[in-house]
Design an enzyme around this catalytic site. Structure first.
Site, short mmCIF file in Angstrom:
data_model
loop_
_atom_site.label_atom_id
_atom_site.label_comp_id
_atom_site.label_asym_id
_atom_site.label_seq_id
_atom_site.Cartn_x
_atom_site.Cartn_y
_atom_site.Cartn_z
N GLU A 276 0.86 -1.17 0.00
CA GLU A 276 0.01 0.06 0.01
C GLU A 276 0.89 1.32 -0.07
O GLU A 276 1.51 1.66 1.08
CB GLU A 276 -0.95 -0.09 1.25
CG GLU A 276 -2.20 0.87 1.23
CD GLU A 276 -1.66 2.42 1.50
OE1 GLU A 276 -1.54 3.13 0.75
OE2 GLU A 276 -1.59 2.53 2.72
N CYS A 310 -1.96 8.94 2.59
CA CYS A 310 -1.61 8.54 1.13
C CYS A 310 -2.73 8.86 0.23
O CYS A 310 -2.67 8.75 -1.10
CB CYS A 310 -1.11 7.07 1.44
SG CYS A 310 -2.35 6.06 2.08
#
Length: 516
Positions: A276, A310
């Site tokens: 991720e 993010c």
């Protein structure tokens, strides 16, 4: 550590010092190796030293993995219902009051964990409370899935049939990020152990304090000794986990460059990998949107956790006809964001994680100005009025106008409270520009046109697309990226497939049909 957590109701910014051992395996805290060098961990809001962190070496990582292996052999043989009951107890420990006296004092484990998370991470207490809730909800969700894991029966011609077994992988390693320390630890541990695996995870060296408490909570809930373990350290410790022959899977959350290294190292022993990674997500605001709602969404897409998220929608594309109104409202609301002591309920933006990170973000703003962007507000170091915060890593949230697609601030992940606003004219044009990136973690669209909303969502190259909202990450919904934002998924039912493997069993009820 229970004493530290229980002391949080009286804790204030700038008052906490952590002296507990931060490594954990074999069901107990493990002292750092004698003579090893330590590095300071700072409280972001004050810049003072919170604790010392000592990285684990090869011997310690091996001990943690051995501890996990021993527990795995017990845990993997337990029925899903048995695992579920223990996981539900872990969720309960996090979220509820622990005694009648604490009920009266309004002193919850969840609240205390949130306070400690703020002290270690710098985000606002309001956000941290949500993070702790997301952690126990994740554990609770996968506790519900644990008893449902099953295979399939396939009838074949003649007296032959086959069935599949969904089996655990073994020891899994989690390498965590610093923006959601406790929550990401839960996101990795919960599906892993629900599937029957053991876990060794490494927190970020900048946020080593709260993840180890999650390991203690699982132990308190009744998992086999050594099922969840914590090794502290930086890149070298992470490398040791990736290379360890008895680690079956590595799940990493962090930057693209580090993710590439994790993938390369894990490939040498052909480990399962989930990545991720970063993002530079587009947020598309069409002229027919509900403008007030779109402004709220843009703020949520850029300024949560001081912009250190993010999935943040930092490339805000606004249809040209409504650009003036949008900028007026978004700047007005950005200027009103309360920056300061993250433990105060009214604070909406705390401190960035470190001085180097603050300098990096301010450098992006300076570079944007050199390249022709206009700073409409913020983008400067901020000093709160409270004297104890004078050395904290604060900055004012920033909105950039007059941006172009080729600017550094538009192309690269800043990971700070900086919103870049760009005009567009047509749907076709903005989709092409939005997808013109190596990232693909998230995206968003604001419009009243339901057909356009779904059409745009279908054409955006990202693992998540928000329609008329931004930023939610519920446990029930899969989360992960396209392109260089990674692969694999966290949360949701599909994550089970990334923490388990299928075995096919072939059965012949009659005689073997042999050519020999």
């Amino acid at each position: 550590m229970a004493q530290l957590v229980d002391s949080m109701p009286s804790a204030a910014t700038g008052t906490v010092v952590v002296t507990d051992d931060l490594n954990y395996w074999g069901g107990r805290r493990i002292p750092s190796r004698a003579g090893a060098e330590s590095e300071p961990v700072f409280e972001p809001a004050t810049g003072r030293v919170l604790c010392q962190m000592v990285s684990c070496g090869a011997e310690e990582v091996d001990q943690a993995v051995q501890s996990a292996q021993a527990a795995y052999h017990k845990w993997s043989k337990m029925a899903g219902m048995e695992r579920s009951r223990i996981m539900l107890e872990a969720a309960r420990i996090i979220r509820v009051r622990r005694s009648v006296e604490q009920w009266r004092m309004q002193n919850e484990r969840r609240d205390n964990l949130a306070k400690l998370e703020v002290i270690n991470n710098g985000k606002s207490i309001t956000e941290a409370e949500g993070d702790i809730d997301a952690a126990w909800q994740c554990i609770e969700y996968y506790a519900g899935l644990a008893p449902t894991l099953s295979g399939q029966h396939i009838q074949l011609p003649g007296g032959v049939f086959a069935y599949t077994r969904r089996e655990p992988l073994g020891v899994c390693a989690g390498i965590l990020a610093w923006n959601y320390p406790f929550m990401i630890a839960a996101w990795k541990c919960a599906p892993a152990i629900a599937c029957g695996n053991a876990m060794v995870f490494k927190p970020s060296p900048m946020t080593p304090v709260t993840g180890v408490i999650l390991a203690e909570i699982f132990h308190e809930a009744g998992v086999p000794v050594g099922l969840v373990n914590v090794v502290q350290g930086g890149a070298e410790t992470g490398s040791l986990l990736c290379h360890h022959p008895n680690v079956a899977k590595v799940s990493f959350t962090g930057s693209v460059p580090t993710g590439k290294k994790v993938m390369e190292m894990s490939a040498k022993t052909v480990k399962h990998v989930t990545l991720e990674l970063g993002g530079k997500s587009p947020l598309l605001i069409f002229k027919d949107c509900e403008l007030e709602n779109a402004v709220r969404g843009a703020l949520m897409a850029n300024f949560l956790t001081q912009g250190q998220v993010c999935t943040n929608g930092t490339r805000v594309f606004v249809q040209r006809e409504i650009m003036p109104q949008f900028l007026e409202q978004v700047v007005k609301r950005t200027k009103a964001i309360v920056v300061g002591d993250p433990l105060l309920a009214d604070t909406r933006m705390g401190a960035l994680i470190s001085k180097p990170q603050l300098d990096k973000v301010l450098g992006f703003v300076a570079q944007a100005k050199k390249e022709g962007a206009r700073v409409l507000c913020g983008g400067e170091p901020f000093t709160p009025s409270d004297p104890k915060l004078k050395d904290g890593y604060f900055m004012s949230p920033c909105v950039l106008d007059n941006c172009r697609d080729d600017m550094t601030c538009v192309k690269e992940e800043i990971f700070g409270p900086v919103m870049s606003v760009l005009p567009f004219d047509t749907e076709e044009e903005v989709l092409q520009r939005a997808n013109n990136t190596t990232f693909g973690l998230a995206s968003g669209v604001f419009t009243r046109d339901i057909s356009r909303a779904h059409r745009v969502a279908a054409n955006l190259e990202a693992g998540t697309c928000y329609i008329n909202t931004y930023g939610m990450a519920p446990t029930e919904v899969p989360f992960g990226g396209y392109k260089m934002s990674g692969f694999g998924r966290e949360n949701g039912q599909p994550t089970v497939e990334y923490y388990s493997q299928l075995k096919t069993v072939m059965v012949e009820l009659g005689d073997v049909d042999s050519l020999f």
